[in-house]
Structure formats: structure tokens, C-alpha cells
Design an enzyme around this catalytic site. Sequence first.
Site, PDB file in Angstrom:
ATOM      1  N   THR A  35      34.592 -62.561  -7.072  1.00  0.00           N
ATOM      2  CA  THR A  35      33.367 -63.429  -6.927  1.00  0.00           C
ATOM      3  C   THR A  35      32.521 -63.307  -7.901  1.00  0.00           C
ATOM      4  O   THR A  35      32.029 -64.253  -8.587  1.00  0.00           O
ATOM      5  CB  THR A  35      32.779 -63.127  -5.518  1.00  0.00           C
ATOM      6  OG1 THR A  35      33.950 -63.741  -4.412  1.00  0.00           O
ATOM      7  CG2 THR A  35      31.687 -64.124  -5.465  1.00  0.00           C
ATOM      8  N   GLU A  43      27.628 -68.999 -14.628  1.00  0.00           N
ATOM      9  CA  GLU A  43      26.387 -68.743 -15.382  1.00  0.00           C
ATOM     10  C   GLU A  43      26.424 -69.280 -16.942  1.00  0.00           C
ATOM     11  O   GLU A  43      25.582 -69.870 -17.444  1.00  0.00           O
ATOM     12  CB  GLU A  43      25.785 -67.325 -15.208  1.00  0.00           C
ATOM     13  CG  GLU A  43      25.120 -67.437 -14.010  1.00  0.00           C
ATOM     14  CD  GLU A  43      24.293 -65.883 -13.785  1.00  0.00           C
ATOM     15  OE1 GLU A  43      23.208 -66.007 -14.054  1.00  0.00           O
ATOM     16  OE2 GLU A  43      24.917 -64.808 -13.332  1.00  0.00           O
ATOM     17  N   HIS A  69      33.025 -68.915  -2.491  1.00  0.00           N
ATOM     18  CA  HIS A  69      34.146 -68.816  -3.095  1.00  0.00           C
ATOM     19  C   HIS A  69      35.267 -68.495  -2.166  1.00  0.00           C
ATOM     20  O   HIS A  69      35.237 -67.747  -1.274  1.00  0.00           O
ATOM     21  CB  HIS A  69      34.168 -67.204  -3.688  1.00  0.00           C
ATOM     22  CG  HIS A  69      35.071 -66.972  -4.579  1.00  0.00           C
ATOM     23  ND1 HIS A  69      35.301 -65.664  -5.447  1.00  0.00           N
ATOM     24  CD2 HIS A  69      36.202 -67.817  -5.184  1.00  0.00           C
ATOM     25  CE1 HIS A  69      36.466 -65.829  -5.932  1.00  0.00           C
ATOM     26  NE2 HIS A  69      37.028 -66.961  -5.943  1.00  0.00           N
TER      27      HIS A  69
END
Length: 122
Positions: A35, A43, A69
Site C-alpha cells: 500500500t 503521489e 487499496h
Amino acid sequence: MDIPELQPGLSAEITTEVDESLVVKHVGGDGVLSTPSMIGLMERAGIQAVQPHLNEGQTTVGFHVDVMHFAATPKGKTVTVRAELLDVDGRKLRFKVQAHDEDKKVGEGTHRRAIIEVGQHG
């Protein structure tokens, strides 16, 4: 702050193979996409979507992640993450982020970044 080119709809995608540097192994086997790795790729996609449109001496920093996730991507598979700029509120940017592997959507949510000054003026 006004950056005319910074408009909703800007987006970027990153496609990469899930390798040793991106996996967690406590689930067994060769490991699956972790994750934190998925969020890091999201990002990076956000950065890539807007960085070319910022003024010289500016960059962005992440300050909020709200991501689920929900499916595993095994080591060796390809994952594609996408970030799309949803809105601009002064220095604050909000992105829709998604991750897909070769077979399915594996994660999605929102990510927020703030524009900061990094260069010297004068």
C-alpha cells in the site's frame, strides 16, 4: 497565487513493473504491491501532472491521502497509476487517483498537495 495553466483535468500516468522495491512479503509467495508503494506512485503521478505548469522555483508537497487499496498485484505484474487534478484552491490541489494492474482496478481515492516556493528570489 494565480497560475493560469493549472486547471482541473491535468493528469499523468505512471506504469511500472511491480519489483522487489515495491512489494511486501508478509502475505507469502514473492510478495505483492505494498500500500505505501502504491500511494507513493500516486503521489509521483500527481507531481508529474502539475510540475510542468508551475512557476520557476515552485514545487508541491503532499499533505493528505485518502486511498483504498482493495486488490493485490503480484510481483512481476505491471501496475499503472493515474492522477487527475480535480480542483485548485489557492495553493491547495486535489487529485483523483487510481491504480490498475493488468487485470483490474486495485486502488483509488483522493490525494491533496500544496504548492510551495523552493527557489531564491532576487
